[in-house]
Design a protein around this motif. Sequence first.
Motif, PDB file in Angstrom:
ATOM      1  N   GLN A 190       0.833  -1.206   0.000  1.00  0.00           N
ATOM      2  CA  GLN A 190       0.000   0.000   0.000  1.00  0.00           C
ATOM      3  C   GLN A 190       0.864   1.251   0.000  1.00  0.00           C
ATOM      4  O   GLN A 190       0.560   2.221  -0.691  1.00  0.00           O
TER       5      GLN A 190
ATOM      6  N   GLN B 213       0.707   3.986  -2.877  1.00  0.00           N
ATOM      7  CA  GLN B 213       0.388   5.382  -2.586  1.00  0.00           C
ATOM      8  C   GLN B 213       1.477   6.306  -3.104  1.00  0.00           C
ATOM      9  O   GLN B 213       1.179   7.380  -3.649  1.00  0.00           O
TER      10      GLN B 213
ATOM     11  N   ARG C 122       0.982   9.256  -5.861  1.00  0.00           N
ATOM     12  CA  ARG C 122       1.411  10.647  -5.619  1.00  0.00           C
ATOM     13  C   ARG C 122       2.431  11.086  -6.671  1.00  0.00           C
ATOM     14  O   ARG C 122       2.411  12.237  -7.108  1.00  0.00           O
TER      15      ARG C 122
END
Length: 100
Positions: free
Chosen positions: A62, A66, A70
């Motif tokens: 995760q 992420q 981003r």
Amino acid sequence: MQIQSAFNAGMQGLQRASAGITEETININRQTQQNRQQEQDVAVQERSETTPVQTQTATSTQDVTQSLVRMEQQQQQAQANVRSLRTADEMLGSIIDVRV
């Protein structure tokens, strides 16, 4: 809006996006190194036949995901700022053509 301020805004946005991409790249690299270390620790413990080590693969996946999301956002921001710089450049070129 003055052309100079459009250039400044575009450059500042591009610099922020570049810094964000660098930060996310570092985060991904750090997380990848941690994952490799965990895999090595698990392999060592499995060979020594002790209690298995609990891994955090879901959490680390995760975190990497992420960071990738981003980074994609930062890339899109960089592209938007480049487009604003091009527009400001074209406007400046048009003004110079009209005045000459």
